[in-house]
Design an enzyme around this catalytic site. Structure first.
Site, PDB file in Angstrom:
ATOM      1  N   HIS A  79     -52.906 -94.484  97.559  1.00  0.00           N
ATOM      2  CA  HIS A  79     -53.521 -95.270  98.631  1.00  0.00           C
ATOM      3  C   HIS A  79     -54.248 -94.358  99.595  1.00  0.00           C
ATOM      4  O   HIS A  79     -54.060 -93.138  99.566  1.00  0.00           O
ATOM      5  CB  HIS A  79     -52.490 -96.119  99.372  1.00  0.00           C
ATOM      6  CG  HIS A  79     -51.462 -95.359 100.169  1.00  0.00           C
ATOM      7  ND1 HIS A  79     -50.243 -94.990  99.649  1.00  0.00           N
ATOM      8  CD2 HIS A  79     -51.473 -94.898 101.440  1.00  0.00           C
ATOM      9  CE1 HIS A  79     -49.548 -94.348 100.585  1.00  0.00           C
ATOM     10  NE2 HIS A  79     -50.271 -94.272 101.679  1.00  0.00           N
ATOM     11  N   GLU A 130     -53.852 -98.666 103.314  1.00  0.00           N
ATOM     12  CA  GLU A 130     -52.848 -98.734 104.366  1.00  0.00           C
ATOM     13  C   GLU A 130     -53.567 -98.699 105.704  1.00  0.00           C
ATOM     14  O   GLU A 130     -54.528 -97.945 105.877  1.00  0.00           O
ATOM     15  CB  GLU A 130     -51.904 -97.521 104.253  1.00  0.00           C
ATOM     16  CG  GLU A 130     -50.823 -97.496 105.324  1.00  0.00           C
ATOM     17  CD  GLU A 130     -49.893 -96.281 105.179  1.00  0.00           C
ATOM     18  OE1 GLU A 130     -50.259 -95.307 104.497  1.00  0.00           O
ATOM     19  OE2 GLU A 130     -48.800 -96.328 105.767  1.00  0.00           O
TER      20      GLU A 130
HETATM   21 CO    CO Z   1     -49.529 -93.664 103.538  1.00  0.00          CO
END
Ligand code: CO
Length: 145
Positions: A79, A130
């Site tokens: 991510h 995120e």
């Molecule tokens: Co992270």
């Protein structure tokens, strides 16, 4: 809405081997490993000057990155994390546009009290995103997965 790229996280099957690769191969300064049992990972951090790279290895039987590593046995980019000032406002905006915020849209408290959410990779071209709130004091900017 989004600010700085806070970090890129890479899932790795073998943390020691990954540390050696970054430290010895790329000359990176790598932090000591930190076990985050509540997140099911052990992490190390690499400061690059303009952002950070987190190397994450599974910790425990219920690690959330175990499935990812089954699909990507050599590891892979897991991510990337952008900073936002107000995470509740960010979630409201995204949900209002029909995007999927994982975990029911409720920010999860990171390892050091920083609210984070994850956005469905299918809404972002195959990349798990995120978001991390910066509107609250950060006691330790590094410890997050
Ligand atoms: Co992270």
């Amino acid at each position: 809405m989004i600010g700085r790229l806070n970090h890129i996280a890479i899932a790795v099957p073998d943390l020691d081997a990954a540390v050696a690769r970054y430290r010895d191969g790329l000359g990176a300064r790598v932090s000591a490993p930190q076990a985050l049992p509540e997140h099911g990972v052990t992490v190390v951090f690499i400061e690059t000057g303009n952002t950070k790279v987190e190397l994450m290895a599974p910790l425990g039987a219920q690690s959330p990155i175990a499935k990812f590593l089954e699909r990507n046995p050599d590891g892979g980019m897991h991510h990337m994390c952008f900073e936002v000032e107000d995470i509740a406002a960010a979630v409201e905006r995204l949900v209002g546009q029909g995007m999927r915020v994982l975990g029911g849209g409720r920010p999860r408290t990171g390892a050091h009290g920083v609210p984070v959410v994850f956005l469905h990779p299918k809404d972002f071209h195959g990349v798990l995103i995120e978001l991390e709130e910066t509107g609250t004091p950060l006691s330790n900017k590094h410890v997050r997965v």
